[in-house]
Scaffold this motif. Sequence first.
Motif, short mmCIF file in Angstrom:
data_model
loop_
_atom_site.label_atom_id
_atom_site.label_comp_id
_atom_site.label_asym_id
_atom_site.label_seq_id
_atom_site.Cartn_x
_atom_site.Cartn_y
_atom_site.Cartn_z
N ASP A 142 8.33 -20.37 -13.24
CA ASP A 142 8.12 -19.56 -12.04
C ASP A 142 7.94 -18.08 -12.41
N CYS A 143 8.74 -17.63 -13.38
CA CYS A 143 8.65 -16.23 -13.81
C CYS A 143 7.28 -15.92 -14.40
N PHE A 144 6.75 -16.85 -15.20
CA PHE A 144 5.43 -16.63 -15.78
C PHE A 144 4.34 -16.69 -14.72
N THR A 145 4.49 -17.59 -13.74
CA THR A 145 3.52 -17.66 -12.65
C THR A 145 3.48 -16.33 -11.89
N LYS A 146 4.66 -15.77 -11.64
CA LYS A 146 4.75 -14.48 -10.96
C LYS A 146 4.17 -13.37 -11.82
N TYR A 147 4.41 -13.41 -13.11
CA TYR A 147 3.92 -12.41 -14.04
C TYR A 147 2.39 -12.38 -14.05
N LEU A 148 1.79 -13.57 -13.96
CA LEU A 148 0.33 -13.68 -14.05
C LEU A 148 -0.37 -13.63 -12.69
N LYS A 149 0.40 -13.58 -11.61
CA LYS A 149 -0.21 -13.55 -10.27
C LYS A 149 -0.91 -12.20 -10.05
N PRO A 150 -2.19 -12.22 -9.69
CA PRO A 150 -2.90 -10.94 -9.51
C PRO A 150 -2.47 -10.23 -8.23
N THR A 151 -2.63 -8.91 -8.26
CA THR A 151 -2.41 -8.08 -7.08
C THR A 151 -3.75 -7.91 -6.37
N ILE A 152 -3.75 -8.09 -5.05
CA ILE A 152 -4.99 -7.97 -4.28
C ILE A 152 -5.09 -6.57 -3.67
N PHE A 153 -6.19 -5.90 -3.95
CA PHE A 153 -6.47 -4.58 -3.39
C PHE A 153 -7.63 -4.72 -2.41
N GLU A 154 -7.44 -4.28 -1.18
CA GLU A 154 -8.49 -4.40 -0.17
C GLU A 154 -8.48 -3.20 0.77
N GLY A 155 -9.56 -3.10 1.59
CA GLY A 155 -9.66 -1.99 2.53
C GLY A 155 -9.70 -0.65 1.81
N ASP A 156 -8.91 0.32 2.31
CA ASP A 156 -8.86 1.65 1.69
C ASP A 156 -8.27 1.62 0.29
N ASN A 157 -7.55 0.54 -0.02
CA ASN A 157 -6.95 0.40 -1.35
C ASN A 157 -7.84 -0.38 -2.31
N GLY A 158 -9.07 -0.71 -1.85
CA GLY A 158 -9.97 -1.45 -2.72
C GLY A 158 -10.30 -0.70 -3.99
N ILE A 159 -10.87 -1.43 -4.95
CA ILE A 159 -11.22 -0.84 -6.26
C ILE A 159 -12.73 -0.67 -6.34
N ARG A 160 -13.17 0.43 -6.88
CA ARG A 160 -14.61 0.70 -6.97
C ARG A 160 -15.27 -0.21 -8.02
N ASP A 161 -16.41 -0.79 -7.61
CA ASP A 161 -17.16 -1.65 -8.53
C ASP A 161 -18.09 -0.82 -9.38
N GLU A 162 -19.01 -1.50 -10.09
CA GLU A 162 -19.91 -0.78 -11.00
C GLU A 162 -20.86 0.16 -10.27
N ASN A 163 -21.03 -0.05 -8.95
CA ASN A 163 -21.90 0.82 -8.15
C ASN A 163 -21.13 1.97 -7.49
N THR A 168 -12.90 -5.32 -2.17
CA THR A 168 -11.69 -6.12 -2.36
C THR A 168 -11.68 -6.63 -3.80
N ALA A 169 -10.54 -6.50 -4.44
CA ALA A 169 -10.48 -6.88 -5.85
C ALA A 169 -9.13 -7.49 -6.19
N HIS A 170 -9.14 -8.40 -7.16
CA HIS A 170 -7.91 -9.00 -7.69
C HIS A 170 -7.69 -8.40 -9.08
N LYS A 171 -6.55 -7.75 -9.25
CA LYS A 171 -6.25 -7.13 -10.55
C LYS A 171 -5.04 -7.81 -11.16
#
Length: 205
Positions: A142-163, A168-171
């Motif tokens: 369970d600890c490893f699953t939590k460690y590897l679970k991505p954080t979702i960034f969306e809306g104003d907290n989204g991550i800029r793409d190559e453009n 919305t992005a999973h980091k």
Amino acid sequence: CYLNSFIQTLYMTPDFRETIFKWRFDPSQKEHLSIAKQLQNLFARLSLSDAGMITTGGLTRSFGWTGREAFVQQDVQEMFNVMFSAMESRCKGSVLEKHILEDWYGEHEDYVYFPETEKERFQVVPFKGVFLDLKDCKTIQDCFTKYLKPTIFEGDNGIRDENGDKKTAHKGLRFKKLPKILACTLKRFDIDYRFMRRGKLHDKI
């Protein structure tokens, strides 16, 4: 007790213990400042002495600690990283450096995935040990699953793409290469934001 637990863990890791005994001290260096030499001395006493306790004074002095600092709670993960980095830098070309580099280092892929375009970017990052959050976990898996679970960034907290557009992005992280010896530290302290204080977790894993 954190220092004793850490040293005992290293001592009970056969490959590391054997390498410490194979390593040879350079007499041109100052013995009392050599972490590896003091660790070698300590391991020798643990192996050969019939005493009920062994002092860690020589080792802690090689850290540059005073007697007082040895009794202050330290971050064991940071201590692990600092100790191993110091042994790497001071034992260049030795069996100890080779052992640390080959057996204790793994590789992460630090990635950002954009589900809308199904594009991803990542970089490979070396790591030495993992820091596992155990809150609400029942097993080490369970600890490893939590460690590897991505954080979702969306809306104003989204991550800029190559453009340069916010998306919305999973980091997160994923393992690219696991080390032969994987050091796991359990995060046993958490912040209680209701009272803004640090508390110890007693969850059984």
